[in-house]
Write an enzyme that holds these catalytic residues in place. Structure first.
Site, PDB file in Angstrom:
ATOM      1  N   GLU A  48       0.830  -1.213   0.000  1.00  0.00           N
ATOM      2  CA  GLU A  48       0.000   0.000   0.000  1.00  0.00           C
ATOM      3  C   GLU A  48       0.866   1.266   0.000  1.00  0.00           C
ATOM      4  O   GLU A  48       0.551   2.243  -0.696  1.00  0.00           O
ATOM      5  CB  GLU A  48      -0.945   0.010   1.202  1.00  0.00           C
ATOM      6  CG  GLU A  48      -2.066  -1.008   1.133  1.00  0.00           C
ATOM      7  CD  GLU A  48      -3.036  -0.739  -0.006  1.00  0.00           C
ATOM      8  OE1 GLU A  48      -3.055   0.387  -0.544  1.00  0.00           O
ATOM      9  OE2 GLU A  48      -3.792  -1.671  -0.374  1.00  0.00           O
ATOM     10  N   TYR A  61      -6.995   6.122   4.408  1.00  0.00           N
ATOM     11  CA  TYR A  61      -7.094   5.120   3.357  1.00  0.00           C
ATOM     12  C   TYR A  61      -6.218   3.899   3.668  1.00  0.00           C
ATOM     13  O   TYR A  61      -6.679   2.752   3.604  1.00  0.00           O
ATOM     14  CB  TYR A  61      -6.700   5.707   1.997  1.00  0.00           C
ATOM     15  CG  TYR A  61      -6.342   4.614   1.024  1.00  0.00           C
ATOM     16  CD1 TYR A  61      -7.345   3.846   0.438  1.00  0.00           C
ATOM     17  CD2 TYR A  61      -5.011   4.272   0.774  1.00  0.00           C
ATOM     18  CE1 TYR A  61      -7.027   2.780  -0.390  1.00  0.00           C
ATOM     19  CE2 TYR A  61      -4.700   3.214  -0.051  1.00  0.00           C
ATOM     20  CZ  TYR A  61      -5.705   2.471  -0.633  1.00  0.00           C
ATOM     21  OH  TYR A  61      -5.394   1.411  -1.436  1.00  0.00           O
ATOM     22  N   ASP A  93      -9.676   5.636  -2.106  1.00  0.00           N
ATOM     23  CA  ASP A  93      -8.561   6.221  -2.850  1.00  0.00           C
ATOM     24  C   ASP A  93      -9.109   6.913  -4.099  1.00  0.00           C
ATOM     25  O   ASP A  93     -10.331   7.052  -4.269  1.00  0.00           O
ATOM     26  CB  ASP A  93      -7.527   5.148  -3.202  1.00  0.00           C
ATOM     27  CG  ASP A  93      -8.017   4.190  -4.282  1.00  0.00           C
ATOM     28  OD1 ASP A  93      -9.253   4.111  -4.521  1.00  0.00           O
ATOM     29  OD2 ASP A  93      -7.173   3.525  -4.909  1.00  0.00           O
TER      30      ASP A  93
END
Length: 385
Positions: A52, A133, A151
């Site tokens: 991520e 997020y 996102d």
């Protein structure tokens, strides 16, 4: 559907209504069509977290090799926590946004001190470099916790599904969209683990940002209000970006044939090595603590450059070439004019003299990629002559 309808106070209810039936067709589509990506084959929060962070503002295709090499070098959070920063930044070289790497290590040290990876959303948010997020993405994929991960892909998909003309850059819009995703209605942990990924995947490969979306193959096309109302091409709505600030820099690639008394950075100490100068940037600010070629603000004349080089206690032996390059950061644009020179003399103590191997290994940002390539070519030419 008019803009006024979406901005008259009923946005949350309208968006929620538009999304309430998307889960089943979206999950079915994802299970048959999702790209085969390595971080989708693990529940390890460490590996999901690394992916991520790497994927922030970086294409999937660019991340794949970095992800593999990173996990080979740092297979767990303890290896990352213990790594010398120079090794970490060297491995990150080319991915850009080096603050991501530093925050990874700061967070790794916090996790190592705790003795375990945080397994809940509030504690994930406490990690350096982890925002709403990223915390939601880890919480859902690793721990099957029903938090919506919003996102850019999710914002675009939701805006089109709901035909919503709110500014997706506004924090309030992200809150409305996050509350509308039916993650709390999912029936199983396996669905929770992949739901956020399915929304993002739809935005990445079907409801794409550049060019027309692939509506004919979209599992949600029948539910898409923007398609029904012919507003897909104007959605999502984004606030105009601020113009980037342009800065001019003069980059100096200084090469010299090192006699023994100057070899401060040689592991072997053999005389006669051909090297170029590099120095570390300041510990704070843009590209903090990374390596760079000596440079000066502004677009300087050759007279001004010569004066500075003499101030550094060098003699100029030869001017080789002039090079131009441009690099774009998020808010700044560098216009660079570079000069390749051969010099003699000791120079400042802050200068390190790098051979081809070190030029490759040191964490020199991609902003200087063109200049590094020229330096490598020059060293190779000299060694083969």
């Amino acid at each position: 559907m008019k803009i006024e309808n979406c901005q008259a106070g009923s946005e949350a209810a309208r968006v929620k209504d538009a999304l309430k039936k998307i889960a089943a067709p979206l999950l079915n589509w994802y299970q048959s069509n999702a790209r085969d990506l390595p971080w989708r084959h693990t529940r390890d929060p460490y590996r999901i977290w690394i992916s991520e962070i790497m994927l922030q503002q970086t294409r999937v295709s660019a991340v794949l090799d970095y992800y593999r090499r990173f996990l080979e070098k740092f297979p767990d959070v303890y290896a990352l926590a213990a790594a010398p920063e120079e090794d970490l930044l060297s491995l990150w070289q080319g991915l850009g946004y080096y603050s991501r790497a530093r925050n990874l290590q700061r967070a790794a040290r916090q996790i190592a001190a705790l003795g375990a990876f945080p397994d809940n959303y509030p504690d994930l948010l406490k990690l350096p470099g982890v925002g709403d997020y990223t915390a939601a993405a880890i919480a859902s994929a690793a721990f099957a916790l029903p938090y919506p991960a919003i996102d850019g892909n999710a914002l675009r998909v939701i805006a089109r599904l709901a035909d919503c003309h709110l500014n997706i850059s506004a924090p309030e819009t992200k809150k409305i969209f996050g509350a509308a995703l039916p993650v709390n209605l999912l029936q199983s942990k396996s669905e929770i683990r992949i739901f956020n990924q399915s929304v993002m995947e739809l935005g990445a490969v079907i409801c794409v940002p550049n060019g027309p979306p692939h509506c004919d193959t979209c599992p949600l096309s029948a539910q898409c209000l923007a398609r029904q109302n012919h507003t897909i091409e104007i959605l999502p709505v984004k606030a105009a970006k601020k113009a980037r600030r342009v800065e001019h820099h003069t980059i100096l690639i200084l090469s010299r044939f090192d006699p023994a008394e100057y070899q401060t950075d040689s592991p072997t100490g053999d005389p006669g090595a051909y090297r170029v100068a590099a120095r570390k940037r300041p510990e704070s600010g843009l590209l903090a603590n990374l390596w760079e070629f000596p440079n000066l603000p502004g677009e300087l004349s050759e007279t001004e450059i010569a004066a500075q080089i003499h101030d550094w206690n060098f003699n100029i032996l030869h001017w080789h070439q002039k090079i131009s390059a441009k690099h774009i950061f998020t808010h700044i644009e560098w216009h660079m004019t570079g000069y390749f020179l051969t010099v003699s003399g000791p120079g400042p103590d802050s200068f390190h003299w790098l051979d081809a191997a070190k030029l490759t290994d040191y964490a020199i940002p991609s902003a200087f990629a063109k200049f590094r390539q020229i330096a490598l070519e020059r060293i190779t030419e000299h060694e083969s002559s």
